[in-house]
Design an enzyme around this catalytic site. Structure first.
Site, mmCIF file in Angstrom:
data_model
loop_
_atom_site.group_PDB
_atom_site.id
_atom_site.type_symbol
_atom_site.label_atom_id
_atom_site.label_comp_id
_atom_site.label_asym_id
_atom_site.label_seq_id
_atom_site.Cartn_x
_atom_site.Cartn_y
_atom_site.Cartn_z
ATOM 1 N N CYS A 79 36.203 11.102 -24.085
ATOM 2 C CA CYS A 79 36.471 11.697 -25.407
ATOM 3 C C CYS A 79 37.653 12.809 -25.291
ATOM 4 C CB CYS A 79 35.125 12.150 -25.799
ATOM 5 S SG CYS A 79 35.114 12.742 -27.875
ATOM 6 N N HIS A 184 32.213 7.277 -26.123
ATOM 7 C CA HIS A 184 31.449 7.847 -25.046
ATOM 8 C C HIS A 184 30.832 6.928 -24.436
ATOM 9 C CE1 HIS A 184 31.449 12.256 -26.054
ATOM 10 N NE2 HIS A 184 31.831 11.858 -27.260
ATOM 11 N N GLU A 186 28.659 6.975 -21.872
ATOM 12 C CA GLU A 186 27.165 7.586 -21.512
ATOM 13 C C GLU A 186 26.317 7.337 -23.040
ATOM 14 O OE1 GLU A 186 29.199 11.241 -23.178
ATOM 15 O OE2 GLU A 186 29.801 9.620 -22.264
#
Length: 206
Positions: A79, A184, A186
């Site tokens: 990001c 992202h 994650e």
């Protein structure tokens, strides 16, 4: 071991959970010695470019990261961490990045339909642009999660995957041992975990 650079602007909880899920050896650190001893580096980031860039400079961690990358160590920016890999950002002025990938960070504003919301928030499709270590086992068409108002303006040769938000923009980039995801991983479910697993193996194929 992967050193996740802790300089005060990262979403560390989600990253911690993701690396635990894939069984990876990762530590969150602002210690120069640990970063230099790590096999790979991950640069997270949320918030404003100028603030993050200043923190990297003021702590000296930006210099450490650049030095280690120039020595061949794999680096993944996520990001805002990806945006910091570039030369400049035009977010509320003009600010210098780490300069590891040629190009600039620019706003969606004025480039997409006014009816579309900025920031782009949500799931978007990946269109693979070239073979990449990050996408080993991918066929294209996977969806990942974005939250961003700015994107990279760079040569297509650095783009490993595109997404589209009225206009085509780089979803991820790659230059030698430097990788970046505008999204992202994650927060991107199984596809995101696979990307993090692939990065863990990056040095094996570089």
């Amino acid at each position: 071991m992967i050193a996740i650079v802790d300089y005060g602007v990262g979403n560390l909880f989600s990253l911690r959970s993701s690396f635990k899920a894939i069984g990876a050896d990762a530590v969150f650190t602002s210690d120069e010695k640990i970063i230099r001893s790590a096999e790979k580096i991950l640069l997270p980031g949320v918030g404003a470019f100028e603030d993050a860039a200043n923190k990297l400079r003021n702590t000296g961690l930006g210099e450490v990261v650049v030095s280690e990358v120039k020595n061949g160590k794999p680096l993944l920016g996520i990001c805002l961490g990806m945006q910091l890999l570039f030369e400049k950002s035009y977010e509320f002025g003009c600010h210098n990045g780490l300069g590891l990938i040629p190009g600039n960070i620019v706003s969606f504003e004025g480039k997409i339909e006014p009816s579309l919301k900025i920031p782009e928030i949500g799931w978007n499709e990946l269109r693979l642009n070239k073979d990449s270590q990050l996408y080993k086992g991918f066929s294209g068409g996977e969806f990942v999660y974005f939250v961003h108002s700015y994107f990279a303006d760079c040569d297509n040769k650095y783009v490993s995957a595109f997404s589209e938000y009225d206009i085509e923009f780089p979803a991820s980039v790659e230059y030698e041992n430097v990788f970046g995801c505008q999204f992202h991983p994650e927060k991107s479910g199984k596809a995101g975990l696979r990307i993090l697993e692939n990065f863990c193996k990056a040095g094996e194929l570089l």
